[in-house]
Design a protein around this motif. Structure first.
Motif, PDB file in Angstrom:
ATOM      1  N   LEU A 172      -3.839  -2.878  -5.550  1.00  0.00           N
ATOM      2  CA  LEU A 172      -3.994  -3.555  -4.263  1.00  0.00           C
ATOM      3  C   LEU A 172      -5.458  -3.835  -3.944  1.00  0.00           C
ATOM      4  CD1 LEU A 172      -2.772  -4.664  -1.648  1.00  0.00           C
ATOM      5  CD2 LEU A 172      -2.804  -2.341  -0.717  1.00  0.00           C
ATOM      6  N   TRP A 173      -6.351  -2.935  -4.378  1.00  0.00           N
ATOM      7  CA  TRP A 173      -7.773  -3.123  -4.097  1.00  0.00           C
ATOM      8  C   TRP A 173      -8.280  -4.422  -4.731  1.00  0.00           C
ATOM      9  CZ3 TRP A 173     -11.597  -3.712  -7.723  1.00  0.00           C
ATOM     10  CH2 TRP A 173     -11.281  -3.365  -9.049  1.00  0.00           C
TER      11      TRP A 173
ATOM     12  N   ALA B  95       0.828  -1.205   0.000  1.00  0.00           N
ATOM     13  CA  ALA B  95       0.000   0.000   0.000  1.00  0.00           C
ATOM     14  C   ALA B  95       0.864   1.257   0.000  1.00  0.00           C
ATOM     15  CB  ALA B  95      -0.923  -0.001   1.215  1.00  0.00           C
TER      16      ALA B  95
ATOM     17  N   CYS C  13       6.333  -7.561  -0.366  1.00  0.00           N
ATOM     18  CA  CYS C  13       4.997  -8.003   0.041  1.00  0.00           C
ATOM     19  C   CYS C  13       4.851  -9.515  -0.112  1.00  0.00           C
ATOM     20  CB  CYS C  13       3.936  -7.277  -0.796  1.00  0.00           C
ATOM     21  SG  CYS C  13       2.246  -7.831  -0.467  1.00  0.00           S
TER      22      CYS C  13
END
Length: 303
Positions: A152-153, A145, A272
Motif C-alpha cells: 500500500l505504501w 490497509a 478497494c
C-alpha cells in the motif's frame, strides 16, 4: 478544417499518450538486468539529450534561458525534480519487484489526491460529488490497509509524489517541455556521478549487454514521447475529455498485473478498487457536468 478535426486529432494524441504510459511496465520489465537506480539515472541522462534536441529543433532556447533565469521558476523546479525523480524510482522499483498492481492503484488515486491537496493547500471548496468521491477512495484505502497489504505504501507514495509534483508544476511559470528539460538537467549531475560510481564497482549494466544497453538508450524516448503526445492532446481537447482519458493508463496496468504477470488479487484489493472506481465515476460525472466552466489542464509528466 472543421471544428471536429482538432478534437479528433486530440483524442488520437491522448489515446497514444495514455496507451504508451499504460504499457510502460512491459518496457521496464525487460530492464530486470539493471538496478532500478541505474534505470532512473540512465533515464535522466538520455532524457536530457533528447529534450535538448527537441528544444533545438523547435527553436525554444530563449524560453529555456528565460526559465533558468527566473529564481522562482528554478527554485520550484529544483523541488519538482526531486519529486519526479523519487516518483520514477518508486515506480521502476515497484515494477521490477512485481508490484504493478500497486502502481495501478497509485495512479487511480492520483486525481482524487489532487482534489484533497487543492482543499488543504489551495483552500478550494469540494463539491458534494467530489466529497463523495474522496470519501469512497479513502474507504477503499482503509480497507486495503486493514487487509494488511504490504504494498500500500507504494500506491500512496506514487500518488503523493505525483500529486505534489503536479501542484508545483501548476504554479511554476514555465512550459511543459522546458520544465522537464530543466528538471532533468538538475538531476543529471547526480545521475552521472551515480553511474560513474557503479562503473567503478563493476556493477554498471549499460555496456555489459548489447540488448540491455539498447533498451536503456531508449529510456529518453520512452520518457519524452508520451509527454509530447499528451501536450498535443491537451491543446486540442476539453478538460473533461482529457480527464476521462487519464484512466486508460492505470486500467492497462491493472490488467497487465492480474492477467499478464499473475500478481495476486485479494478480496481487499477487489473491494478497494471497486470503491475507488466508484469514486472516480462520481468524480468524472461531476467533471463532465462542470466542464464548460473549466480551463484546459497544463500538461504534466507521467511515469
Amino acid at each position: 478544417m472543421s471544428a471536429e478535426d482538432p478534437a479528433r486529432k486530440g483524442v488520437l494524441f491522448g489515446l497514444a499518450a495514455y496507451l504508451s504510459w499504460g504499457f510502460l511496465p512491459i518496457y521496464f520489465k525487460h530492464l530486470h538486468g539493471a538496478l532500478p537506480t541505474e534505470v532512473v539515472a540512465q533515464r535522466v541522462l538520455w532524457s536530457v539529450l533528447l529534450l535538448a534536441a527537441l528544444i533545438a529543433v523547435s527553436h525554444r532556447w530563449q524560453h529555456l534561458r528565460a526559465a533558468i533565469a527566473s529564481r522562482r521558476a528554478l527554485g520550484i523546479l529544483a523541488v519538482s525534480a526531486l519529486l519526479i525523480g523519487a516518483n520514477w524510482l518508486i515506480y521502476i522499483w515497484a515494477i521490477s519487484a512485481d508490484h504493478v498492481l500497486e502502481t495501478s492503484l497509485g495512479y487511480f488515486l492520483n486525481p482524487l489526491v489532487n482534489v484533497v491537496m487543492g482543499v488543504v493547500l489551495l483552500k478550494e471548496r469540494l463539491t458534494r460529488a467530489q466529497g463523495l468521491a474522496v470519501a469512497l477512495a479513502g474507504t477503499g484505502v482503509a480497507v486495503l490497509a486493514l487487509g494488511a497489504s504490504s504494498g500500500l505504501w507504494i500506491s500512496l507514495a506514487l500518488a503523493g509524489t505525483f500529486a505534489t509534483y503536479g501542484l508545483l508544476r501548476k504554479i511554476a511559470p514555465v512550459e511543459s517541455l522546458e520544465g522537464l528539460a530543466i528538471e532533468t538537467i538538475l538531476l543529471a549531475p547526480l545521475a552521472a556521478l551515480y553511474l560513474a560510481w557503479l562503473a567503478s564497482r563493476g556493477e554498471l549494466a549499460f555496456g555489459a549487454d548489447p540488448h540491455l544497453t539498447w533498451l536503456l538508450t531508449l529510456s529518453g524516448v520512452m520518457t519524452a514521447t508520451p509527454l509530447l503526445l499528451f501536450a498535443a492532446a491537451a491543446r486540442r481537447l476539453r478538460y473533461s475529455t482529457l480527464g476521462l482519458l487519464q484512466y486508460i493508463a492505470p486500467t492497462i496496468q491493472f490488467l497487465l498485473a492480474v492477467l499478464a504477470y499473475g500478481e495476486p488479487l485479494t478480496t481487499a484489493h477487489i473491494v478497494c478498487f471497486a470503491l475507488i472506481w466508484t469514486g472516480l465515476a462520481v468524480f468524472a460525472a461531476d467533471g463532465l457536468r462542470r466542464a464548460p466552466a473549466r480551463a484546459r489542464p497544463e500538461p504534466a509528466t507521467c511515469p
